[in-house]
Write a protein that holds these residues in place. Structure first.
Motif, PDB file in Angstrom:
ATOM      1  N   PHE A  42      29.830 -20.454  23.807  1.00  0.00           N
ATOM      2  CA  PHE A  42      28.815 -20.996  24.552  1.00  0.00           C
ATOM      3  C   PHE A  42      29.208 -20.065  25.923  1.00  0.00           C
ATOM      4  N   GLU A  43      27.869 -19.378  26.531  1.00  0.00           N
ATOM      5  CA  GLU A  43      27.627 -18.825  27.370  1.00  0.00           C
ATOM      6  C   GLU A  43      27.185 -19.670  28.711  1.00  0.00           C
ATOM      7  N   ILE A  44      27.462 -18.642  29.514  1.00  0.00           N
ATOM      8  CA  ILE A  44      26.928 -19.601  30.526  1.00  0.00           C
ATOM      9  C   ILE A  44      26.573 -18.040  31.565  1.00  0.00           C
ATOM     10  N   GLU A  45      24.727 -18.927  32.155  1.00  0.00           N
ATOM     11  CA  GLU A  45      24.912 -18.166  33.139  1.00  0.00           C
ATOM     12  C   GLU A  45      23.785 -18.403  34.332  1.00  0.00           C
ATOM     13  N   VAL A  46      23.758 -17.823  35.520  1.00  0.00           N
ATOM     14  CA  VAL A  46      23.298 -18.368  36.845  1.00  0.00           C
ATOM     15  C   VAL A  46      22.459 -16.784  37.249  1.00  0.00           C
ATOM     16  N   GLY A  47      21.426 -17.552  38.077  1.00  0.00           N
ATOM     17  CA  GLY A  47      20.301 -17.264  38.195  1.00  0.00           C
ATOM     18  C   GLY A  47      19.891 -17.360  39.493  1.00  0.00           C
ATOM     19  N   LEU A  48      19.080 -16.806  40.585  1.00  0.00           N
ATOM     20  CA  LEU A  48      18.480 -17.349  41.424  1.00  0.00           C
ATOM     21  C   LEU A  48      16.560 -18.041  41.286  1.00  0.00           C
ATOM     22  N   GLY A  49      16.441 -18.661  41.813  1.00  0.00           N
ATOM     23  CA  GLY A  49      15.216 -18.985  41.081  1.00  0.00           C
ATOM     24  C   GLY A  49      15.319 -20.372  40.210  1.00  0.00           C
ATOM     25  N   GLY A  50      14.171 -21.464  40.001  1.00  0.00           N
ATOM     26  CA  GLY A  50      14.098 -21.954  39.081  1.00  0.00           C
ATOM     27  C   GLY A  50      14.392 -21.960  38.190  1.00  0.00           C
ATOM     28  N   ALA A  51      14.257 -22.998  37.110  1.00  0.00           N
ATOM     29  CA  ALA A  51      14.198 -23.015  35.430  1.00  0.00           C
ATOM     30  C   ALA A  51      13.078 -22.736  35.434  1.00  0.00           C
ATOM     31  N   PRO A  52      13.210 -21.416  33.875  1.00  0.00           N
ATOM     32  CA  PRO A  52      12.592 -21.168  33.627  1.00  0.00           C
ATOM     33  C   PRO A  52      11.451 -22.394  32.744  1.00  0.00           C
ATOM     34  N   LYS A  53      10.009 -21.943  32.307  1.00  0.00           N
ATOM     35  CA  LYS A  53       9.147 -22.882  32.393  1.00  0.00           C
ATOM     36  C   LYS A  53       9.356 -22.326  30.545  1.00  0.00           C
ATOM     37  N   PRO A  54       9.337 -23.729  29.920  1.00  0.00           N
ATOM     38  CA  PRO A  54       8.904 -23.408  28.622  1.00  0.00           C
ATOM     39  C   PRO A  54       8.288 -22.487  27.749  1.00  0.00           C
ATOM     40  N   ALA A  55       7.586 -21.719  27.159  1.00  0.00           N
ATOM     41  CA  ALA A  55       6.782 -20.938  26.673  1.00  0.00           C
ATOM     42  C   ALA A  55       6.233 -22.289  25.869  1.00  0.00           C
ATOM     43  N   ARG A  56       4.808 -21.414  25.948  1.00  0.00           N
ATOM     44  CA  ARG A  56       3.444 -22.856  25.829  1.00  0.00           C
ATOM     45  C   ARG A  56       3.404 -22.093  24.204  1.00  0.00           C
ATOM     46  N   ALA A  57       2.785 -23.417  23.204  1.00  0.00           N
ATOM     47  CA  ALA A  57       2.991 -22.852  21.834  1.00  0.00           C
ATOM     48  C   ALA A  57       1.027 -22.262  22.031  1.00  0.00           C
ATOM     49  N   PRO A  58       1.088 -21.133  21.113  1.00  0.00           N
ATOM     50  CA  PRO A  58      -0.652 -20.518  21.147  1.00  0.00           C
ATOM     51  C   PRO A  58      -1.642 -21.347  20.843  1.00  0.00           C
ATOM     52  N   ARG A  59      -2.030 -21.643  21.027  1.00  0.00           N
ATOM     53  CA  ARG A  59      -3.144 -22.181  20.617  1.00  0.00           C
ATOM     54  C   ARG A  59      -4.043 -21.596  19.423  1.00  0.00           C
ATOM     55  N   ARG A  60      -4.358 -22.641  17.891  1.00  0.00           N
ATOM     56  CA  ARG A  60      -5.236 -22.590  17.277  1.00  0.00           C
ATOM     57  C   ARG A  60      -6.065 -22.813  17.177  1.00  0.00           C
ATOM     58  N   LYS A  61      -6.700 -21.237  17.026  1.00  0.00           N
ATOM     59  CA  LYS A  61      -7.837 -20.938  16.514  1.00  0.00           C
ATOM     60  C   LYS A  61      -9.282 -22.013  15.541  1.00  0.00           C
ATOM     61  N   PRO A  62      -9.849 -22.141  15.884  1.00  0.00           N
ATOM     62  CA  PRO A  62     -10.762 -23.212  15.087  1.00  0.00           C
ATOM     63  C   PRO A  62     -11.338 -22.276  13.931  1.00  0.00           C
ATOM     64  N   ALA A  63     -11.253 -23.262  12.846  1.00  0.00           N
ATOM     65  CA  ALA A  63     -11.280 -22.718  11.510  1.00  0.00           C
ATOM     66  C   ALA A  63     -12.824 -22.653  11.608  1.00  0.00           C
ATOM     67  N   ALA A  64     -13.373 -21.636  11.532  1.00  0.00           N
ATOM     68  CA  ALA A  64     -14.500 -21.177  10.942  1.00  0.00           C
ATOM     69  C   ALA A  64     -15.525 -22.171  10.146  1.00  0.00           C
ATOM     70  N   PRO A  65     -16.397 -21.942  10.665  1.00  0.00           N
ATOM     71  CA  PRO A  65     -16.912 -23.175   9.161  1.00  0.00           C
ATOM     72  C   PRO A  65     -17.897 -22.642   8.338  1.00  0.00           C
ATOM     73  N   PRO A  66     -17.982 -23.941   7.616  1.00  0.00           N
ATOM     74  CA  PRO A  66     -18.394 -22.831   5.843  1.00  0.00           C
ATOM     75  C   PRO A  66     -19.954 -21.939   6.195  1.00  0.00           C
ATOM     76  N   PRO A  67     -19.898 -20.899   5.910  1.00  0.00           N
ATOM     77  CA  PRO A  67     -21.037 -20.021   5.136  1.00  0.00           C
ATOM     78  C   PRO A  67     -22.338 -21.417   4.531  1.00  0.00           C
ATOM     79  N   ALA A  68     -23.629 -21.237   5.119  1.00  0.00           N
ATOM     80  CA  ALA A  68     -24.717 -21.804   4.860  1.00  0.00           C
ATOM     81  C   ALA A  68     -24.381 -21.826   3.594  1.00  0.00           C
ATOM     82  N   ASP A  69     -25.694 -22.780   3.038  1.00  0.00           N
ATOM     83  CA  ASP A  69     -25.985 -22.167   1.442  1.00  0.00           C
ATOM     84  C   ASP A  69     -26.695 -21.680   1.917  1.00  0.00           C
ATOM     85  N   GLY A  70     -27.181 -20.641   1.199  1.00  0.00           N
ATOM     86  CA  GLY A  70     -28.215 -19.364   0.702  1.00  0.00           C
ATOM     87  C   GLY A  70     -29.634 -20.698   0.060  1.00  0.00           C
TER      88      GLY A  70
END
Length: 202
Positions: A174-202
């Motif tokens: 195990f490791e021990i770390e010390v630092g000034l400042g608050g605890a780091p914020k957890p990284a945000r999960a990347p937002r999923r892009k909405p799926a592209a709509p299906p092409p319109a029927d020609g």
């Protein structure tokens, strides 16, 4: 009883006495309650208590300073009010009966007045993290306090964090770390892009 029978009986008794220690050494653990066998195994009629783990054998890593966590500045109108720095770091580790390790960590630091500062009481967050790779075992944040009296340009602070328990499975890695400042914020999960709509029927 003939002399030959007596010699045979004496030999059998001698072999039985010699075999007793070997049988005692090979006895199953459930025989440890037998006072006679304990004489051969432990030198007494009772099993001696198990010796506690030696503190000298406990893994106790050096303390690392988190990236960017060695110092902090506070500003007042664009001018440095205080400069806060970590000083001496110390740790101690002791074994627990269940195989875990109990860690105590000490942190000392100094607060320096800048051109825009004035004597008074100053608080700064100190974060202590015990981890194994990316797995956080314990993370504690404390508000350290330093007082700079009138006529002085610096003050010191001390934080002692006790009772951090590292499970037996991680007690050797195990490791021990010390630092000034608050605890780091957890990284945000990347937002999923909405799926592209299906092409319109020609």
């Amino acid at each position: 009883m003939t002399a030959r029978c007596l010699r045979t009986l004496s030999l059998a008794l001698a072999l039985g006495v010699l075999a007793a220690p070997a049988q005692a050494q090979n006895a199953a653990p459930q025989d440890e309650g037998n006072p006679f066998l304990n004489i051969f195994k432990y030198g007494g009629t009772t099993k001696p208590p198990e010796a506690p783990p030696s503190p000298d054998d406990v893994y106790c890593p050096i303390i690392d300073v988190t990236e960017g966590g060695s110092s902090l500045q506070t500003l007042a109108g664009g001018t440095v009010r205080t400069q806060i720095r970590l000083g001496q770091l110390s740790r101690s580790c002791r074994p627990a009966q269940d195989g875990s390790t109990v860690v105590t960590i000490g942190v000392q630091g100094v607060v320096l007045l800048g051109p825009g500062g004035a004597p008074g009481r100053f608080n700064t967050p100190v974060t202590i993290t015990v981890k194994n790779g990316t797995q956080v075992v314990a993370r504690r944040s404390r508000q350290a306090s330093a007082t700079i009296p009138a006529g002085s340009a610096s003050g010191t602070f001390t934080v002692v964090e006790e009772g951090i328990s590292v499970p037996a499975g991680l007690a050797r890695d195990f490791e021990i770390e010390v630092g000034l400042g608050g605890a780091p914020k957890p990284a945000r999960a990347p937002r999923r892009k909405p799926a592209a709509p299906p092409p319109a029927d020609g």
